[in-house]
Design an enzyme around this catalytic site. Sequence first.
Site, PDB file in Angstrom:
ATOM      1  CD  GLN A   1      99.261  35.745 123.687  1.00 27.02           C
ATOM      2  OE1 GLN A   1      98.169  36.252 123.973  1.00 27.02           O
ATOM      3  NE2 GLN A   1     100.488  35.998 124.167  1.00 27.02           N
TER       4      GLN A   1
ATOM      5  NE  ARG B   1      88.859  20.003 100.316  1.00 28.70           N
ATOM      6  CZ  ARG B   1      88.424  19.174 101.349  1.00 28.70           C
ATOM      7  NH1 ARG B   1      87.853  19.559 102.220  1.00 28.70           N
ATOM      8  NH2 ARG B   1      88.882  18.030 101.252  1.00 28.70           N
TER       9      ARG B   1
ATOM     10  CG  ASP C   1     106.261  41.506 119.697  1.00 28.73           C
ATOM     11  OD1 ASP C   1     106.243  42.407 120.427  1.00 28.73           O
ATOM     12  OD2 ASP C   1     106.593  41.074 118.537  1.00 28.73           O
TER      13      ASP C   1
ATOM     14  CE1 TYR D   1      99.589  30.973 110.410  1.00 31.57           C
ATOM     15  CE2 TYR D   1      97.789  31.142 111.978  1.00 31.57           C
ATOM     16  CZ  TYR D   1      98.641  30.438 111.033  1.00 31.57           C
ATOM     17  OH  TYR D   1      98.072  29.161 110.650  1.00 31.57           O
ATOM     18  CB  SER D   2      98.091  38.028 108.488  1.00 36.28           C
ATOM     19  OG  SER D   2      97.555  38.416 107.193  1.00 36.28           O
ATOM     20  CG  LEU D   3     104.693  38.888 106.821  1.00 37.16           C
ATOM     21  CD1 LEU D   3     104.178  39.781 105.538  1.00 37.16           C
ATOM     22  CD2 LEU D   3     105.667  39.676 107.701  1.00 37.16           C
ATOM     23  CB  SER D   4     103.643  33.417 108.371  1.00 37.49           C
ATOM     24  OG  SER D   4     104.263  34.074 109.164  1.00 37.49           O
TER      25      SER D   4
ATOM     26  CG  ASN E   1      98.778  40.550 116.499  1.00 40.00           C
ATOM     27  OD1 ASN E   1      99.202  41.451 116.588  1.00 40.00           O
ATOM     28  ND2 ASN E   1      99.953  39.518 116.868  1.00 40.00           N
ATOM     29  CG  ASP E   2      96.270  36.657 114.589  1.00 35.25           C
ATOM     30  OD1 ASP E   2      95.846  35.771 115.557  1.00 35.25           O
ATOM     31  OD2 ASP E   2      97.341  36.625 114.115  1.00 35.25           O
TER      32      ASP E   2
END
Length: 282
Positions: free
Chosen positions: A237, A165, A63, A180-183, A137-138
């Site tokens: 990345q 914060r 990915d 990452y958002s899902l995590s 992705n983000d």
Amino acid sequence: MRTVGVVVNREKPGADATLKRLCDLLSSEGVAVVTADTEQLATDEVTGDMFQTVELAFILGGDGTLLGAARKLAPWNVPLLGINLGHLGFLSEADPGNLHDTVRRVVQQDYDLEKRLVLTATVLRRDEICASFLGINDVAIAKGSFARMVTVDVHVDDVWVDSFRGDGVLVSTPTGSTAYSLSCGGPIVVPHVQAILITPICPHTLVSRPCVIDSEQTIKLVVRAAHEDVGLTVDGQVGFPLLPDDVVTVGRSPVEVTLVKWRDREFFSVLRKKLRFADETV
């Protein structure tokens, strides 16, 4: 003669052997191949210019390889077909074990093209642009290795939303909603939805929650920190160090990423298989 491109991550196990098999199969079907490796793309030895005439580009890697190639090739609107040589391969449609079928589908044009939203992020320091990026992705603003929190003021269309914060703030595309958002507790968003996600990273509060906004809206993130151990990360990345009071503006990019998708491969079935979203036997 029909022409396709191939981008290969030679650091992946079996990459050279898969590349040779793929090129041999394509050549046997009378398809010409233009090749480049990820190192050439990263150092700008090769740009999207060489892929302008291809009907699609195979991406041999994981990915991360596909994301890196997508950021480089998005301005040229090159359709990308991932062949997974990595671990998860959530964005890939094929693997080395089904190359014959993959080539058959490409030759017969038995696939769909799926447009994916791309983010553009701009860093302003003392009202001057000092960096800009594309994100598939983000885009994340996050603290570094030291355990000191940061505060990020979040505005949408110049309206203040909240001050988060904690470890930082993540802005994601629907494609990135399963990354990452899902995590971080963000929602899963199907890829065709035109939306942008704002997800706090480990917020130091009980009331901070992810937010979904329209893709045409613009997000302004203002860094509030008493230290300089904070940075901007794109797709996990690309990194860029931030200073207190830097302003990061994130919005929809005018370019899109085009992914090659099999017609018999459905989004939620991929979720079940790759992320174990539910019992795979159901």
